[in-house]
Scaffold this motif. Structure first.
Motif, mmCIF file in Angstrom:
data_model
loop_
_atom_site.group_PDB
_atom_site.id
_atom_site.type_symbol
_atom_site.label_atom_id
_atom_site.label_comp_id
_atom_site.label_asym_id
_atom_site.label_seq_id
_atom_site.Cartn_x
_atom_site.Cartn_y
_atom_site.Cartn_z
ATOM 1 N N TYR A 66 0.922 -1.075 0.491
ATOM 2 C CA TYR A 66 -0.149 0.015 0.183
ATOM 3 C C TYR A 66 1.423 1.313 0.076
ATOM 4 N N ARG A 112 -1.605 3.903 -1.439
ATOM 5 C CA ARG A 112 -2.989 3.450 -1.344
ATOM 6 C C ARG A 112 -3.026 4.134 -0.119
ATOM 7 N N GLU A 150 -6.039 2.831 2.636
ATOM 8 C CA GLU A 150 -6.211 1.244 2.235
ATOM 9 C C GLU A 150 -4.918 0.794 3.572
#
Length: 484
Positions: A207, A212, A215
């Motif tokens: 991630y 990300r 997340e």
């Protein structure tokens, strides 16, 4: 003959010692502190066991602590002096050779020997785990991936420890850029072993590397009971959480994590924790904040260690701390000490085992990567941004050669970018930012850097657009933090 839980024969080993070794491997794979007691128990019950002795040697090196390495070397030498190596089975001989190589400071030879061992014994979990860490210490992403990938087919899907091997594979996949496969492997590993903190760590890296952030925060929050305490990776995983907070523009949360988990009055002072602390504060410094009192305490912790030349990656973070604290003379002294060490004719050998334990691989790491990186950090502290660019630009695609992960080494990549902008090296800064946005288009840091460059170029419209993108990326991450 007595065997371990994976079916590998154990030479000169009683069932009691085999049980302790199995327990030690289990703890090692889960990064649990109980590994130390289990290895001590194996040595006590089976001092003639080559595997117990090698395990103890590996444990003495895994923490990158010079004093522990010297102790491990002395103990191993006493054992090896009384052993007829040629009379041992092949697996034990290869473990002894690998342990001896690492204790002599030749990390790459040790890694190669353990990879050769895994060809014949792919279900030797100790060899896989230790070899995997050696690949990490030497920054060998391909072998970090393929060492485990090559052995994985020998592990039946019904084996309860296959998931732990899969977790190692996930990290190797991530460091070699296979993010989708890495995420899948890591999530599957955690599904099999919820407290597999190395696999959790691998997923977190995927991630991080893709930007990300929301997340990543959600994943760490959902699994906090599994990773946040009672293991050797809890501090490091909190460091990852703090990086996510910085991407959200929430420096206060990052500093709260620092104070609670990374460095405080009760911290152990181990190198692995101190370098995480330095790497976080350095990112905060590059963002324009100066947590001065924290820097001073951290620099004191590094100074108290007074480490000899051992692992260049640690030296870089010590210099980072001295520079952050404004103690430029201490940073310069450490650099001068390492330069004198390199100038000594015996600095790549173990002529003095106590003074130079662990120098063969580290000599090259220090000369080619560590020292220029340290000098660049000192130059940054002095405001000599042109010198930073001259030092780090040629190294920017070689930094992996002195170990660590992409996420850890990004502190140096950010330092280069910061100085390229500050020095007016606009084309170099443009290239660096373009590379970063191509890989992480949703990173608030990357768009903020683009805005800074646009300011330097006098392009107000481009700067405003980049800042809008930075705010959008930070807002998505901040929403995930608010939902904690």
């Amino acid at each position: 003959m007595v065997t371990d839980r994976y079916g590998n024969p154990l030479h000169a080993c009683t069932p009691e010692t085999a049980g302790h070794l199995d327990r030690a491997v289990e703890a090692l794979l889960h990064f649990r502190p109980e590994v130390e007691q289990a290895v001590d128990d194996a040595l006590r019950s089976g001092p003639a066991s080559p595997l117990a002795q090698c395990f103890a040697a590996y444990l003495g090196m895994l923490g990158t602590e010079p004093a522990e390495a010297v102790t491990a070397r002395r103990r191993f030498d006493r054992y090896a002096a009384g052993v007829d190596v040629l009379s041992l089975p092949p697996r034990e001989r290869m473990h002894l050779a690998a342990a001896a190589a690492w204790l002599a400071g030749d990390l790459r030879r040790a890694a190669g020997l353990l990879e050769e061992l895994s060809l014949a014994y792919p279900r030797d979990a100790l060899a896989l785990a230790v070899g995997h860490q050696l690949d990490f210490f030497t920054g060998d992403a391909v072998r970090l991936r393929d060492r485990i990938g090559g052995a994985l087919s020998a592990w039946d899907t019904a084996d309860p420890h296959r998931g732990l091997v899969l977790g190692m594979y996930a990290f190797g996949l991530e460091e070699s850029g296979h993010y989708r496969l890495a995420e899948e492997a890591g999530l599957a590993a955690v599904e099999q072993n919820p407290r597999d903190v190395w696999a959790i760590h691998a997923v977190v890296h995927t991630y991080e590397m893709q930007g990300r952030v929301a997340e990543g925060i959600g994943y760490l929050d959902a699994r906090r009971a599994d990773w946040a305490q009672d293991n050797y990776l809890d501090v490091h995983n909190w460091w990852h959480y703090a990086l996510y907070a910085l991407e959200a523009g929430d420096t206060d949360t990052a500093l709260r994590i620092y104070d609670a988990s990374l460095h405080h009055d009760d911290s152990s002072g181990l190198a692995m924790e101190l370098l995480d602390a330095a790497a976080l504060l350095w990112r905060i410094r590059l963002a324009g904040a100066e947590p001065t009192s924290r820097w001073q305490a951290l620099a004191d912790a590094w100074a108290a260690r007074a480490d000899p030349p051992f692992y260049a990656f640690n030296d870089v973070h010590a210099v980072m701390s001295y520079v952050g604290a404004g103690r430029l003379e201490e940073a310069a002294r450490l650099i001068a000490d390492r330069r004198r060490w390199l100038d000594r004719p015996d600095s790549g050998t173990l002529a003095d085992a106590d003074a130079d334990a662990g120098t063969v691989t580290n000599r090259r790491m220090t000369a080619e990567i560590g020292l220029p990186a340290c000098e660049a950090l000192l130059a940054h502290g002095r405001g000599d941004h042109a010198a930073v660019v001259e030092l780090l630009w040629p190294l920017r695609r070689r930094l992996h050669e002195f170990g660590g992960s992409h996420a850890q080494r990004d502190a140096l990549q950010r330092t280069l970018l910061d100085s390229a902008i500050a020095a007016g090296r606009h084309e170099q800064a443009r290239v660096l930012i373009s590379e970063r946005i191509g890989l992480r288009p949703d990173s608030s840091y990357n768009w903020s850097a683009r805005a800074r460059l646009a300011d330097g170029l006098g392009d107000a419209a481009l700067a405003a657009g980049a800042r809008d993108r930075a705010r959008e990326a930070a807002a998505a991450a901040a929403e995930a933090l608010r939902a904690r």
